[in-house]
Design an enzyme around this catalytic site. Structure first.
Site, mmCIF file in Angstrom:
data_model
loop_
_atom_site.group_PDB
_atom_site.id
_atom_site.type_symbol
_atom_site.label_atom_id
_atom_site.label_comp_id
_atom_site.label_asym_id
_atom_site.label_seq_id
_atom_site.Cartn_x
_atom_site.Cartn_y
_atom_site.Cartn_z
ATOM 1 N N GLU A 132 0.709 -1.352 0.107
ATOM 2 C CA GLU A 132 0.140 -0.233 0.059
ATOM 3 C C GLU A 132 1.350 1.254 0.125
ATOM 4 O O GLU A 132 0.462 2.456 -0.101
ATOM 5 C CB GLU A 132 -0.789 -0.192 0.754
ATOM 6 C CG GLU A 132 -0.451 0.274 2.652
ATOM 7 C CD GLU A 132 -1.193 1.013 3.113
ATOM 8 O OE1 GLU A 132 -2.021 1.857 2.955
ATOM 9 O OE2 GLU A 132 0.284 1.941 4.381
ATOM 10 N N ASN A 133 2.084 0.726 0.659
ATOM 11 C CA ASN A 133 2.647 2.360 -0.264
ATOM 12 C C ASN A 133 4.336 2.587 -0.745
ATOM 13 O O ASN A 133 4.958 2.624 -0.744
ATOM 14 C CB ASN A 133 3.834 2.006 2.013
ATOM 15 C CG ASN A 133 3.290 2.343 2.816
ATOM 16 O OD1 ASN A 133 2.743 1.919 3.715
ATOM 17 N ND2 ASN A 133 2.263 3.156 2.526
ATOM 18 N N HIS A 175 1.398 -2.325 8.506
ATOM 19 C CA HIS A 175 0.801 -1.174 8.660
ATOM 20 C C HIS A 175 2.066 -0.238 9.811
ATOM 21 O O HIS A 175 1.883 0.679 9.567
ATOM 22 C CB HIS A 175 -0.173 -0.688 9.896
ATOM 23 C CG HIS A 175 -0.560 0.955 9.796
ATOM 24 N ND1 HIS A 175 -0.690 1.774 8.367
ATOM 25 C CD2 HIS A 175 -0.901 1.935 11.018
ATOM 26 C CE1 HIS A 175 -0.868 2.608 8.890
ATOM 27 N NE2 HIS A 175 -0.498 2.748 10.129
ATOM 28 N N HIS A 228 -4.052 -4.599 8.627
ATOM 29 C CA HIS A 228 -3.407 -3.913 8.639
ATOM 30 C C HIS A 228 -3.513 -2.287 9.465
ATOM 31 O O HIS A 228 -5.121 -1.813 10.011
ATOM 32 C CB HIS A 228 -3.633 -3.443 7.323
ATOM 33 C CG HIS A 228 -2.423 -1.886 6.659
ATOM 34 N ND1 HIS A 228 -1.284 -2.294 6.585
ATOM 35 C CD2 HIS A 228 -2.815 -0.664 6.887
ATOM 36 C CE1 HIS A 228 -0.885 -1.510 6.283
ATOM 37 N NE2 HIS A 228 -1.257 0.018 6.095
ATOM 38 N N HIS A 287 -3.770 3.002 3.158
ATOM 39 C CA HIS A 287 -3.409 4.346 1.586
ATOM 40 C C HIS A 287 -3.217 3.629 0.697
ATOM 41 O O HIS A 287 -3.351 3.771 -0.987
ATOM 42 C CB HIS A 287 -2.364 3.919 1.635
ATOM 43 C CG HIS A 287 -0.947 5.313 2.909
ATOM 44 N ND1 HIS A 287 -2.117 6.947 2.800
ATOM 45 C CD2 HIS A 287 -0.604 5.293 3.539
ATOM 46 C CE1 HIS A 287 -1.373 7.291 4.035
ATOM 47 N NE2 HIS A 287 -0.857 6.000 4.547
HETATM 48 FE FE LIG Z 1 -0.689 1.894 6.353
#
Ligand SMILES: [Fe+2]
Length: 262
Positions: free
Chosen positions: A40-41, A174, A149, A69
């Site tokens: 997600e990053n 996360h 997460h 995200h």
């Molecule tokens: Fe996150």
């Protein structure tokens, strides 16, 4: 027996480089059958663009999970319907697209992967994950791996304990810092509070520390991605022929922890 590698939050270009540098070796050394990564990053710290989805596919990542995200890069909406390795949190707003739980065929086993976002100390765009948890826990599978997460370790252990009779692994993501509490709860579910980050090692969650300090001191300064040396963080879980987890082992590679396969 099935061995699954789960890679903790891949952050930015440094994280992607670490995948390129280490994934092939780790998969070979640990005889990995199935690889999952939280991405997600992965695109400049927030979200996932198509080019990077294709990169991870090319590198041999079988399943990609997301988090708070997920929808930060609008481009995702252009390809999400075709992204058959991608899983988004099930407790997102109902108006947002995406599949939240998928089954993959791995060596004759049905491996289900599900993604959720926590609600403790997180933003309020996500529903309480417990509200729909049973719906996903009752879905068909041989092995069920959940990416939780969440910010709070308390929420992750509570989710794992609740899921232990039906799911096979609940892995926290996360917070980007690998925890040392990996275990098999009641010999039923593999658990770790946080798998850790695959990104810049000397950084604040992958961001440049000078820019973070400026922001924390009250200046109007955008976060910059760190370009310091990289780290790889993951866990390997082994499932026996009865689909039960028998071991969970951490992998952490950085300037202070050099790679050596067990
Ligand atoms: Fe996150």
């Amino acid at each position: 027996m099935v061995r699954v590698l789960f890679i903790g939050d891949v952050v930015g270009s440094i994280g992607r480089e670490m995948i390129e540098d280490y994934l092939y070796r780790i998969k070979k050394d640990y005889r990995i059958d199935f690889t999952i990564a939280n991405v997600e990053n992965a695109s400049h710290g927030k979200g996932l663009i198509k080019k990077h989805y294709d990169f991870f596919t090319f590198q041999g990542i079988d399943c990609m999970t997301m988090g708070n995200h997920t929808f930060d890069k609008k481009e995702l909406l252009d390809y999400i319907d075709e992204a058959d390795r991608l899983i988004v949190p099930y407790n997102k707003s109902a108006v947002l697209p995406g599949i939240s739980s998928r089954v993959f065929d791995v060596s004759g086993k049905k491996i289900r992967v599900t993604n959720l976002v926590g609600c403790v100390f997180m933003d309020n765009r996500y529903q309480n994950p417990f509200d729909r948890f049973d719906e996903f826990l009752n879905m068909e599978q041989d092995i069920h791996i959940i990416d939780a997460h969440c910010e709070a370790t308390s929420e992750k252990i509570a989710l794992a304990y609740y899921a232990k009779d039906k799911a096979s692994a609940l892995l926290g993501t996360h917070t980007h810092v690998q925890t040392a509490d990996e275990r098999i709860i009641d010999q039923k579910i593999a658990f770790i509070s946080d798998v850790g980050m695959t990104g810049a090692y000397l950084s604040s969650l992958g961001c440049d520390l000078d820019s973070v300090i400026l922001k924390m001191r009250g200046y109007h300064a955008p976060f910059k991605m760190s370009d310091n040396s990289g780290q790889f963080a993951g866990v390997v879980i082994e499932f026996n022929d009865d689909n039960r987890p028998v071991s969970i082992e951490r992998i952490l590679i950085n300037d202070d922890h050099h790679y050596c396969a067990s």
